[in-house]
Write an enzyme that holds these catalytic residues in place. Sequence first.
Site, PDB file in Angstrom:
ATOM      1  N   LYS A  77       2.488   0.874  -7.815  1.00 25.52           N
ATOM      2  CA  LYS A  77       1.415  -0.099  -7.595  1.00 25.52           C
ATOM      3  C   LYS A  77       0.901  -0.566  -8.948  1.00 25.52           C
ATOM      4  O   LYS A  77       0.821   0.219  -9.901  1.00 25.52           O
ATOM      5  CB  LYS A  77       0.295   0.573  -6.794  1.00 25.52           C
ATOM      6  CG  LYS A  77      -0.855  -0.333  -6.366  1.00 25.52           C
ATOM      7  CD  LYS A  77      -1.833   0.471  -5.525  1.00 25.52           C
ATOM      8  CE  LYS A  77      -2.969  -0.375  -4.979  1.00 25.52           C
ATOM      9  NZ  LYS A  77      -3.880   0.431  -4.117  1.00 25.52           N
ATOM     10  N   SER A 155      -4.743  -1.552   0.072  1.00 23.35           N
ATOM     11  CA  SER A 155      -4.401  -2.497  -0.989  1.00 23.35           C
ATOM     12  C   SER A 155      -3.004  -2.272  -1.570  1.00 23.35           C
ATOM     13  O   SER A 155      -2.508  -3.097  -2.321  1.00 23.35           O
ATOM     14  CB  SER A 155      -5.433  -2.384  -2.112  1.00 23.35           C
ATOM     15  OG  SER A 155      -5.447  -1.080  -2.683  1.00 23.35           O
ATOM     16  N   SER A 179      -6.015   2.884   1.319  1.00 23.30           N
ATOM     17  CA  SER A 179      -5.011   1.958   0.785  1.00 23.30           C
ATOM     18  C   SER A 179      -3.594   2.493   0.677  1.00 23.30           C
ATOM     19  O   SER A 179      -2.686   1.748   0.344  1.00 23.30           O
ATOM     20  CB  SER A 179      -5.464   1.438  -0.583  1.00 23.30           C
ATOM     21  OG  SER A 179      -6.590   0.602  -0.426  1.00 23.30           O
TER      22      SER A 179
END
Length: 453
Positions: A77, A155, A179
């Site tokens: 990420k 996210s 997330s």
Amino acid sequence: MTNQKTLASLAVLVQSGKFDPVKLAEETFHRIEAHPDQSIFVGLTRERALKEAQGAANRLKAGRSLGLLDGLPVAWKDLFDLAGSVTTAGSIVFKDNAPAAADAPVVGALAAAGMISIGRTNMSEFAFSGLGINPHHGTPRNPASPDIDRIPGGSSSGSAAAVAAGLVPLAIGTDTGGSVRIPAAMTGIVGYKATRGRYAMKGVFPLAESLDSLGPLCHTVQDAVWADAAMHSLTAPVIRRSELADLALVIPETIVFDEAEPEVVAAFEAAIKRLQAAGVRVRRAPFPSFAAVFDLMARHGALVTAEAYALHRERLAGPEATRIDPRVVTRTRLGEKITLSDYIALLDARDQLIHETVESLGPGELIAHPTLPHVAPPIAPLLSDDELFFKVNAKTLRNTLIGNFLDFCGISIPCGTGAAGMPVGLLLSAPHHQDDRLLAAALAAEATIRGEA
């Protein structure tokens, strides 16, 4: 080409010499570049990856493998520092920043295990949304929905999409309000949120440090166990699979089923029936502490909002605010209204609620409920309607944020399908620092939860 799937299946090929790590890395880049959704990755680290892959190949030929993960791909990420690459946190505001001088320790830990860092995955800007929408880089499409463009969840949107699409077997995300677990549930993969502090957080761009945690997105609990061991620098996993007959679950009757889609509830309940038939003890009980979390937020504001505002307040007061997703700006500015006394009240109440929740559990019990109250919705309506965006975002985060506030560890496992055949996740959670027990139970229960036993 290999059918890139689990870490375990790839490890067999690589460790046996049937597949070369350099070839695997090159094939991985080919898959990514040929994939129709080019919004999953925001940057590739080809030079680094091929160098790491060659090192793995050399070790394997010399009979000096670093272990099961040596030579296998991993994606990150866009919050993790990778030496020589710019960490942008899903925002164009940081695109001209200097490249990271060093790897984040958790990146270094997987590199030390021999893993090959492929690149950076897309995400909600500054990690401040549970939907995965990004107006700067585009929103990754949910690979579980071939006909309608649906959100992947956020996210850690790109991380989940990369795994679900078969581009990489493992991606590492962060989880502040859900997330990791949310996109795992929406895309039909496994997402494990570790206890906050289980892994080093240095070199990981924060959202709210009192809530931020990390975890792997992958295809199986076994893969999550392997990744977890390497992420905190163990040379091999130490977790032993539990016995199903020794497991005990408690299903909360508070909050988590409110306004849930009937198909989601049906998939969850079918998994629970399978577990009971296999000998798992199950009870249902009210959880007043769950309701108290939302009462506290209504009175004092959200802890994540207070800390996100403190982090970004100067950015929001300057010209950079015009370059940030307006919905992220709106949510973050709510933190301006949260006073210091509100913030202290939240922290004090949090400690008490954590204690009360742990005390309410029976010996060895894990908490089980649907990861989400709904399946992944279509993207288009959320892009055109801010009111709908905020409503769906709040509902999406509802079940999982409880675990962050109460400092749980948790793992989302696919348990069936809901409306439109979209994946449904079952969330198992345990009190903080009981990760090994949670993962041991998840290893034992996974096949039954999936309906494969």
